[in-house]
Enzyme design. Structure first.
Site, mmCIF file in Angstrom:
data_model
loop_
_atom_site.group_PDB
_atom_site.id
_atom_site.type_symbol
_atom_site.label_atom_id
_atom_site.label_comp_id
_atom_site.label_asym_id
_atom_site.label_seq_id
_atom_site.Cartn_x
_atom_site.Cartn_y
_atom_site.Cartn_z
ATOM 1 N N TYR A 128 0.857 -1.189 0.000
ATOM 2 C CA TYR A 128 0.000 0.000 0.000
ATOM 3 C C TYR A 128 0.889 1.234 0.000
ATOM 4 C CZ TYR A 128 -3.529 3.404 1.632
ATOM 5 O OH TYR A 128 -4.352 4.491 1.749
ATOM 6 N N ASP A 169 9.302 2.727 -0.681
ATOM 7 C CA ASP A 169 8.275 3.387 0.124
ATOM 8 C C ASP A 169 8.600 3.103 1.592
ATOM 9 O OD1 ASP A 169 4.618 3.193 0.361
ATOM 10 O OD2 ASP A 169 6.138 4.101 1.642
ATOM 11 N N LYS A 214 4.678 9.287 8.555
ATOM 12 C CA LYS A 214 4.594 8.745 9.924
ATOM 13 C C LYS A 214 5.673 9.320 10.846
ATOM 14 C CE LYS A 214 2.368 4.659 7.996
ATOM 15 N NZ LYS A 214 0.999 4.655 8.482
HETATM 16 P P1 KE4 Z 1 -0.823 8.153 4.476
HETATM 17 O O1 KE4 Z 1 -1.341 8.869 3.234
HETATM 18 O O2 KE4 Z 1 -1.887 7.336 5.165
HETATM 19 O O3 KE4 Z 1 -0.087 9.105 5.437
HETATM 20 O O4 KE4 Z 1 0.327 7.146 4.021
HETATM 21 C C1 KE4 Z 1 0.019 6.186 3.030
HETATM 22 C C2 KE4 Z 1 1.000 5.027 3.165
HETATM 23 C C3 KE4 Z 1 2.035 4.923 2.244
HETATM 24 N N1 KE4 Z 1 2.931 3.912 2.321
HETATM 25 C C4 KE4 Z 1 2.851 2.978 3.309
HETATM 26 C C5 KE4 Z 1 3.873 1.876 3.362
HETATM 27 C C6 KE4 Z 1 1.808 3.046 4.272
HETATM 28 O O5 KE4 Z 1 1.735 2.096 5.235
HETATM 29 C C7 KE4 Z 1 0.873 4.093 4.209
HETATM 30 C C8 KE4 Z 1 -0.266 4.222 5.196
HETATM 31 N N2 KE4 Z 1 -0.365 3.184 6.149
HETATM 32 C C9 KE4 Z 1 -1.694 2.917 6.680
HETATM 33 C C10 KE4 Z 1 -1.574 1.736 7.640
HETATM 34 N N3 KE4 Z 1 -1.392 0.524 6.938
HETATM 35 C C11 KE4 Z 1 -2.293 4.127 7.302
HETATM 36 C C12 KE4 Z 1 -3.532 3.848 8.120
HETATM 37 C C13 KE4 Z 1 -4.763 4.374 7.448
HETATM 38 O O6 KE4 Z 1 -4.910 4.180 6.218
HETATM 39 O O7 KE4 Z 1 -5.576 4.966 8.173
#
Ligand code: KE4
Length: 426
Positions: free
Chosen positions: A144, A239, A267
């Site tokens: 993701y 990523d 994060k």
């Molecule tokens: P954000 O747009 O949510 O800040 O980041 C996206 C993203 C990009 N790359 C990786 C490896 C990520 O894990 C994420 C976001 N992680 C999720 C948890 N698996 C955020 C939680 C959510 O979607 O509320």
């Protein structure tokens, strides 16, 4: 545990916010029941709206690596807020955080701040396309990279054909430029590269995956991707939204000893405030506007309030690198404790762990990619999740997530967690 007020708040929220949440995973759809509404948090503990204290294993999905309301971060944010929060003009603190992040992570000369991991990954792909003049990307099923259209794609019909949208609103026009391979499957990548010779701008990957549960790359997989990218003029995008500044000062690049061409962050780099970033050598980053032709922008990008949280967080980690080993040791302790209890209960399971990332899968098959992760028994997972929640342990509400340990967790907290598992029926 009583969750009446959380349920009432959830019912109210659903009247005004789609699904009652501002991010789907929070809604407990994968595990059932109503989500927990948090009132406050400190250190390793969440305090919910019903007065329950929960030991936290998500740390806001990664950012709060030193625990909630970590004093130096809070102090920095309060102080910075007094002089204004955002100006839409350059400020010194952006350069301070940029210099610190660049000093900690290998192989990057310049960094651009944005407001989320999604923005970071979306922008990194646009930069790779602009830099190479190519349109296609390869991503891995189960990884993701945020909710940008190019990433909401599932495997297409054939192994070497393009993907298809996995969300309404994503067009086939977008999907055709995203190719899918299975994680840990270098042969599939080679096939895609040969079938799309000279057309692939980037391969984007979670170097240690956290969105299928935790999945560790097999030996030579990432190394193999590096070789293919170097050979074919494809940019390798790590990523590191999850792994960056969590696995080590230099993140996955450091622990794997492999250099990416572009790295994305989120994060931890924001210390709990909205910060994402993408970084690379100057030769690539200088293609970005305003100096270069690749456009990217953001009203609140680099705002001093968020920068102050990120700077305080990275300063703490940079000055106390022993934290990374401490987190890894605690994660190993938790792993051994959970494994022992599940073995005593004769529950079929796999536990994947890397540094302070860990996940439990109720399957007898090693979990090495999305397909094997999806074989986990979700009914058992739901019992596990709710059983632990009722004992005051807050785990990620989905089998396709990793736990994120924070260093405020004590060994007593870990023992309480392991003991809680002893007391639930799976
Ligand atoms: P954000 O747009 O949510 O800040 O980041 C996206 C993203 C990009 N790359 C990786 C490896 C990520 O894990 C994420 C976001 N992680 C999720 C948890 N698996 C955020 C939680 C959510 O979607 O509320």
């Amino acid at each position: 545990m009583i969750y009446q007020r959380s349920s009432a708040l959830f019912a109210e929220a659903k009247k005004y916010i789609p699904g009652g949440v501002n991010s789907p995973v929070r809604a407990f759809k994968a595990v059932g029941g109503d989500p927990i509404f948090v009132k406050e948090a400190k250190g390793a503990y969440l305090y919910d709206e019903d007065g329950n204290r929960l030991i936290d294993y998500i740390a806001s999905w990664g950012p709060l690596i030193l625990g909630h309301a970590h004093e130096p971060v809070i102090k920095a944010v309060i102080e910075k807020a007094k002089s204004g929060t955002s100006f839409g003009m350059p400020t010194e603190i952006e350069t301070e955080l940029a210099k610190l992040a660049i000093s900690m992570a290998p192989n990057i000369d310049k960094i651009r701040f944005v407001n989320s991991g999604t923005e970071a990954c979306m922008s990194a792909v646009r930069l790779a396309r602009g830099y190479t003049g190519r349109d296609k990307i390869i991503k891995f099923a189960g990884c993701y990279h945020g909710h940008s259209d190019s990433f909401l794609i599932q495997a297409g019909s054939g192994a070497v054909t393009f993907g298809s949208p996995n969300s309404p609103g994503v067009t086939q026009g977008t999907a055709k430029d995203t190719l899918l391979a299975a994680y840990n499957n270098l042969e599939e990548v080679k096939t895609l590269v040969q079938a799309n010779k000279g057309e692939i701008a980037a391969i984007i990957i979670e170097p240690i995956a956290g969105n299928m549960g935790c999945i560790v790359p097999s030996d030579m997989f990432i190394q193999g991707l590096r070789g293919i990218c170097t050979e074919e003029g494809i940019l390798l995008i790590f990523d590191e939204v999850m792994t960056g500044f969590r696995l080590a000062r230099g993140g996955a690049q450091e622990v794997l000893g492999i250099q990416a061409d572009i790295v994305t962050y989120g994060k931890v780099i924001g210390g709990g405030l909205p910060v994402g970033a993408f970084a690379a050598k100057a030769e690539i980053m200088d293609h970005l506007a305003p100096d270069g032709p690749v456009y990217q922008a953001g009203t609140l990008s680099g705002n001093p309030l968020a920068m102050s949280a990120g700077l305080a967080m990275l300063t703490e980690l940079n000055n106390h690198p022993e934290v990374f080993q401490s987190l890894s040791d605690k994660c190993e302790y938790l792993h051994k404790g959970i494994a022992l209890v599940l073995a005593e209960k004769e529950i079929v399971h796999q536990i994947n762990r890397f540094g302070s990332m860990i996940s439990v899968h109720f399957t007898d098959e090693p979990v090495v990619d999305f397909a094997t992760s999806a074989k986990g028994n979700n009914e058992t997972f739901k019992k596990y999740f709710h059983g632990m929640l009722n004992k005051g342990i807050y785990l990620p509400p989905s089998a396709f997530e990793s736990y994120f340990l924070n260093d405020a967790l004590s060994y007593a907290d870990l023992d309480e967690t392991i003991d809680a598992l002893k007391g639930i029926d799976l």
